[in-house]
Enzyme design. Sequence first.
Site, mmCIF file in Angstrom:
data_model
loop_
_atom_site.group_PDB
_atom_site.id
_atom_site.type_symbol
_atom_site.label_atom_id
_atom_site.label_comp_id
_atom_site.label_asym_id
_atom_site.label_seq_id
_atom_site.Cartn_x
_atom_site.Cartn_y
_atom_site.Cartn_z
ATOM 1 N N LYS A 14 -5.028 41.138 -9.493
ATOM 2 C CA LYS A 14 -6.114 42.024 -9.945
ATOM 3 C C LYS A 14 -6.109 43.357 -9.212
ATOM 4 C CE LYS A 14 -8.884 38.601 -12.251
ATOM 5 N NZ LYS A 14 -10.034 37.707 -12.273
ATOM 6 N N ARG B 32 -6.899 30.234 -10.120
ATOM 7 C CA ARG B 32 -6.266 30.600 -11.391
ATOM 8 C C ARG B 32 -5.244 31.689 -11.091
ATOM 9 N NH1 ARG B 32 -6.798 34.492 -15.303
ATOM 10 N NH2 ARG B 32 -6.632 33.805 -17.466
HETATM 11 N N1 HH2 Z 1 -9.664 36.352 -14.994
HETATM 12 C C1 HH2 Z 1 -9.073 36.745 -16.126
HETATM 13 C C2 HH2 Z 1 -9.185 35.988 -17.302
HETATM 14 N N2 HH2 Z 1 -9.872 34.843 -17.312
HETATM 15 N N3 HH2 Z 1 -11.157 33.222 -16.180
HETATM 16 C C3 HH2 Z 1 -11.768 32.802 -15.064
HETATM 17 N N4 HH2 Z 1 -12.463 31.647 -15.069
HETATM 18 N N5 HH2 Z 1 -11.710 33.513 -13.902
HETATM 19 C C4 HH2 Z 1 -11.029 34.691 -13.807
HETATM 20 O O1 HH2 Z 1 -11.022 35.316 -12.720
HETATM 21 C C5 HH2 Z 1 -10.363 35.171 -14.994
HETATM 22 C C6 HH2 Z 1 -10.462 34.402 -16.178
HETATM 23 C C7 HH2 Z 1 -8.282 38.007 -16.144
HETATM 24 O O2 HH2 Z 1 -6.904 37.765 -15.888
HETATM 25 P P1 HH2 Z 1 -5.765 37.688 -17.007
HETATM 26 O O3 HH2 Z 1 -6.007 36.550 -17.927
HETATM 27 O O4 HH2 Z 1 -4.436 37.683 -16.359
HETATM 28 O O5 HH2 Z 1 -5.848 39.062 -17.759
HETATM 29 P P2 HH2 Z 1 -6.374 39.476 -19.202
HETATM 30 O O6 HH2 Z 1 -7.835 39.191 -19.221
HETATM 31 O O7 HH2 Z 1 -6.034 40.943 -19.299
HETATM 32 O O8 HH2 Z 1 -5.638 38.640 -20.218
#
Ligand code: HH2
Length: 276
Positions: free
Chosen positions: A209, A249
């Site tokens: 992040k 995660r």
């Molecule tokens: N962060 C993201 C997405 N989902 N779910 C939970 N429970 N906690 C988190 O911190 C979280 C999440 C963001 O990361 P990512 O899926 O890699 O990115 P994007 O939202 O751009 O797909």
Amino acid sequence: MYRSTLRAMPPSVMGVLNVTPDSFSDGGRYLDFDAALAHGLDMVAAGADIVDVGGESSRPGAETVPEDEERRRVVPVVAALAPHVRVSVDTVKPAVAEAAIDAGATLVNDVSASLSDVAARRGVGWVAMHMLGTPRTMQDAPRYDDVVGEVGAFLLDRARAARDAGVSEVWVDPGIGFGKTVSHNLELLRHLPELVALGFPVMVGTSRKSFLGTVAARPDGSPTPVEDRLPASLATATWAMLAGAAMVRVHDVAPTVQAATLVGPARLPLVVGARR
Ligand code: HH2
């Protein structure tokens, strides 16, 4: 004397599988079904306890994806992975959650903390994450009087309501990066034990992040780019696990599984006078 006969359970590692064109760190890499399945199976081989399949990015500024399209992205991948590993679905849409559950998902990872009724009705687990506003607006000058207190109170309220409504597996997640400044994120990580003390298992996602790029900047002061954030991701995941998080995660499963394996025994009550 040895104070516990309990085996140390390492924290769980959830591997991220974004079936999206626009996720912040891996957008477009796994949009194709074959690429998504291969990456999911790689994460299983690397020791992921759960694979989190998402079809809509929640990065700051992201636009929503039509329900049909999101379902089309996630359902085949969920169905193909479910025989191999526990699968969660990362969605805020009830219909997408339902379709993913039909396809074999047993955990709803809900960044809107609003889908507990689906989890209750379908008998699956639920992750309640804290977010201020929506992905489109959440990073527009987020403000709190007491970020740890406010996030904790929100999560406790949602988690208790879900438990009372019959959800037997409820997780809480402070939502690192979701409507938080760099200092809010650091404050939440620093005070993670207070969230752990709420009594619900805590999940944390710091992986790659943007606050990590700022805090762990390059020697010249410029932000560390997303592809170079593994060390900071691993450091914060390890910190979270030591502070009591039961699941992290992450995008980089293999190194995090190594860290989780070390953290498990480290979290045992201290052994006093029992050296061999
Ligand atoms: N962060 C993201 C997405 N989902 N779910 C939970 N429970 N906690 C988190 O911190 C979280 C999440 C963001 O990361 P990512 O899926 O890699 O990115 P994007 O939202 O751009 O797909």
